[in-house]
Write a protein that holds these residues in place. Structure first.
Motif, mmCIF file in Angstrom:
data_model
loop_
_atom_site.group_PDB
_atom_site.id
_atom_site.type_symbol
_atom_site.label_atom_id
_atom_site.label_comp_id
_atom_site.label_asym_id
_atom_site.label_seq_id
_atom_site.Cartn_x
_atom_site.Cartn_y
_atom_site.Cartn_z
ATOM 1 N N GLU A 220 64.192 56.921 37.087
ATOM 2 C CA GLU A 220 63.403 56.317 38.163
ATOM 3 C C GLU A 220 62.197 57.197 38.466
ATOM 4 O O GLU A 220 62.339 58.319 38.963
ATOM 5 N N GLN A 221 61.021 56.710 38.099
ATOM 6 C CA GLN A 221 59.747 57.361 38.396
ATOM 7 C C GLN A 221 59.579 58.725 37.727
ATOM 8 O O GLN A 221 58.797 59.556 38.183
ATOM 9 N N GLU A 222 60.308 58.949 36.645
ATOM 10 C CA GLU A 222 60.112 60.176 35.863
ATOM 11 C C GLU A 222 60.629 59.970 34.441
ATOM 12 O O GLU A 222 61.506 59.147 34.190
ATOM 13 N N ARG A 223 60.048 60.724 33.503
ATOM 14 C CA ARG A 223 60.448 60.632 32.106
ATOM 15 C C ARG A 223 60.484 62.030 31.494
ATOM 16 O O ARG A 223 59.693 62.901 31.857
ATOM 17 N N ILE A 224 61.396 62.185 30.551
ATOM 18 C CA ILE A 224 61.442 63.392 29.728
ATOM 19 C C ILE A 224 61.301 62.939 28.277
ATOM 20 O O ILE A 224 61.978 62.002 27.841
ATOM 21 N N THR A 225 60.423 63.596 27.522
ATOM 22 C CA THR A 225 60.266 63.296 26.103
ATOM 23 C C THR A 225 60.536 64.558 25.290
ATOM 24 O O THR A 225 59.899 65.597 25.500
ATOM 25 N N LEU A 226 61.500 64.462 24.383
ATOM 26 C CA LEU A 226 61.833 65.549 23.474
ATOM 27 C C LEU A 226 61.381 65.127 22.078
ATOM 28 O O LEU A 226 61.812 64.075 21.589
ATOM 29 N N SER A 227 60.512 65.908 21.453
ATOM 30 C CA SER A 227 59.893 65.477 20.196
ATOM 31 C C SER A 227 59.947 66.540 19.113
ATOM 32 O O SER A 227 60.008 67.741 19.389
ATOM 33 N N HIS A 228 59.912 66.056 17.885
ATOM 34 C CA HIS A 228 59.759 66.924 16.717
ATOM 35 C C HIS A 228 58.781 66.252 15.762
ATOM 36 O O HIS A 228 58.937 65.068 15.425
ATOM 37 N N LEU A 229 57.772 66.979 15.324
ATOM 38 C CA LEU A 229 56.774 66.468 14.384
ATOM 39 C C LEU A 229 56.849 67.285 13.097
ATOM 40 O O LEU A 229 56.691 68.511 13.130
ATOM 41 N N ALA A 230 57.100 66.607 11.996
ATOM 42 C CA ALA A 230 57.157 67.279 10.697
ATOM 43 C C ALA A 230 55.763 67.265 10.071
ATOM 44 O O ALA A 230 55.224 66.194 9.770
ATOM 45 N N GLU A 231 55.180 68.431 9.883
ATOM 46 C CA GLU A 231 53.831 68.514 9.335
ATOM 47 C C GLU A 231 53.832 68.529 7.814
ATOM 48 O O GLU A 231 52.826 68.192 7.184
ATOM 49 N N ASN A 232 54.967 68.908 7.231
ATOM 50 C CA ASN A 232 55.057 68.993 5.780
ATOM 51 C C ASN A 232 56.514 68.874 5.370
ATOM 52 O O ASN A 232 57.403 69.382 6.059
ATOM 53 N N ARG A 233 56.768 68.221 4.239
ATOM 54 C CA ARG A 233 58.140 68.013 3.782
ATOM 55 C C ARG A 233 58.845 69.336 3.448
ATOM 56 O O ARG A 233 60.063 69.382 3.334
ATOM 57 N N SER A 234 58.102 70.410 3.313
ATOM 58 C CA SER A 234 58.711 71.694 2.968
ATOM 59 C C SER A 234 59.680 72.175 4.052
ATOM 60 O O SER A 234 60.594 72.952 3.759
ATOM 61 N N ILE A 235 59.514 71.722 5.299
ATOM 62 C CA ILE A 235 60.442 72.168 6.348
ATOM 63 C C ILE A 235 61.856 71.661 6.072
ATOM 64 O O ILE A 235 62.839 72.342 6.322
ATOM 65 N N PHE A 236 61.944 70.437 5.523
ATOM 66 C CA PHE A 236 63.258 69.892 5.186
ATOM 67 C C PHE A 236 63.829 70.607 3.963
ATOM 68 O O PHE A 236 65.034 70.838 3.868
ATOM 69 N N ALA A 237 62.950 70.944 3.024
ATOM 70 C CA ALA A 237 63.387 71.641 1.812
ATOM 71 C C ALA A 237 63.933 73.024 2.148
ATOM 72 O O ALA A 237 64.974 73.440 1.632
ATOM 73 N N ARG A 238 63.230 73.746 3.022
ATOM 74 C CA ARG A 238 63.703 75.084 3.405
ATOM 75 C C ARG A 238 65.047 74.994 4.116
ATOM 76 O O ARG A 238 65.944 75.819 3.887
ATOM 77 N N GLY A 239 65.207 73.995 4.979
ATOM 78 C CA GLY A 239 66.483 73.822 5.658
ATOM 79 C C GLY A 239 67.594 73.464 4.700
ATOM 80 O O GLY A 239 68.733 73.926 4.846
ATOM 81 N N ALA A 240 67.287 72.625 3.692
ATOM 82 C CA ALA A 240 68.299 72.237 2.705
ATOM 83 C C ALA A 240 68.761 73.435 1.893
ATOM 84 O O ALA A 240 69.955 73.601 1.624
ATOM 85 N N VAL A 241 67.822 74.273 1.507
ATOM 86 C CA VAL A 241 68.177 75.476 0.745
ATOM 87 C C VAL A 241 69.028 76.410 1.594
ATOM 88 O O VAL A 241 70.045 76.940 1.135
ATOM 89 N N ARG A 242 68.622 76.603 2.832
ATOM 90 C CA ARG A 242 69.405 77.474 3.725
ATOM 91 C C ARG A 242 70.809 76.905 3.937
ATOM 92 O O ARG A 242 71.801 77.646 3.903
ATOM 93 N N GLY A 243 70.905 75.582 4.134
ATOM 94 C CA GLY A 243 72.213 74.965 4.349
ATOM 95 C C GLY A 243 73.101 75.059 3.124
ATOM 96 O O GLY A 243 74.297 75.362 3.230
ATOM 97 N N ALA A 244 72.543 74.797 1.942
ATOM 98 C CA ALA A 244 73.333 74.854 0.707
ATOM 99 C C ALA A 244 73.822 76.266 0.442
ATOM 100 O O ALA A 244 74.989 76.474 0.053
#
Length: 248
Positions: free
Chosen positions: A204-228
């Protein structure tokens, strides 16, 4: 040093992971296979020379890829999206034999975002409407994205509800008022966007926005390598990126 094999090596994510491994001083690229040679034998051969597999191929190939990991006794990280109930059952079964990490997004930032969404949903309660907006490149074939679903699950977990029973998406025409307690989804497609996600909590009369912007696919690649690499020497079981970051 972990030797990481890539299933779906010719796709966007497969190539990005290969680039990360090529410049890594900690881990090495054990090779890759793609759709034209995923008959089972080549995946099994890749598994035999790897310490862990990452799978960014296609849902139809998942069962064979899990069997290859089990046969070699090595962990597998699954980043393939568009999975259905039968795929998750196969993942659960495989996790009895080897470590398995399945996620809709390997970004460390998205992992933390999901944690924050769960916390916010739990503390604000159902009086706050939740809308999840995502945008991806024009070539993406599934919607909502795996990441949007991951964020929706986080919100549902925070509220203690089943996401499937509270999803509100594909609005068009005279839809009527927004259902109380629903978790809404909107999917945008265009250009070359790697992946933008916002979770809007509207009170009511207020909002919260939580966002993530991926600038390059390499961020997912680095996370995949770290996870594996993190999976190597873990006990058999079902893991998530939360475990990689140590989020309870």
């Amino acid at each position: 040093m972990a030797r990481i094999g890539i299933i779906g090596s010719e796709g966007r994510m497969g190539q990005a992971i290969a680039d990360v491994l090529g410049s890594s001083e900690e881990h090495s690229h054990a090779g890759g296979v793609d759709a034209h040679d995923q008959g089972g034998g080549d995946v099994a051969a890749l598994a035999d020379r790897s310490d862990a597999l990452v799978d960014f191929s296609a849902p139809a190939a998942l069962e064979g890829n899990l069997h290859a990991a089990i046969g070699a006794g090595i962990p597998i990280l699954i980043g393939t999206t568009g999975l259905e109930a039968a795929h998750f059952t196969a993942i659960d079964n495989a996790a009895r034999a080897v470590p398995v990490l399945q996620t809709g997004n390997t970004s460390l930032g998205v992992t933390l975002l999901a944690h924050l969404v769960q916390e916010a949903a739990a503390r604000l309660g159902p009086d706050w409407d939740i809308e999840i907006v995502e945008m991806h490149h024009r070539m993406k074939v599934d919607a909502p994205s795996g990441t949007a679903k991951l964020l929706g699950e986080a919100a549902a977990t925070g509220r203690g509800i089943d996401l499937a029973d509270h999803t509100d998406s594909g609005r068009d025409g005279n839809t009527g008022a927004r259902p109380t307690g629903a978790i809404g989804f909107a999917a945008l497609r265009g250009g070359t966007v790697a992946g933008d996600h916002s979770v809007i909590l509207a009170g009511e009369q207020e909002r919260i926005t939580l966002s993530h912007l991926a600038e390059n696919r390499s961020i997912f690649a680095r996370g995949a390598v770290r996870g594996a690499a993190w999976l190597v020497e873990r006990e058999p079981g079902r893991y998530s990126m939360n475990d990689v970051l140590g989020i309870g």
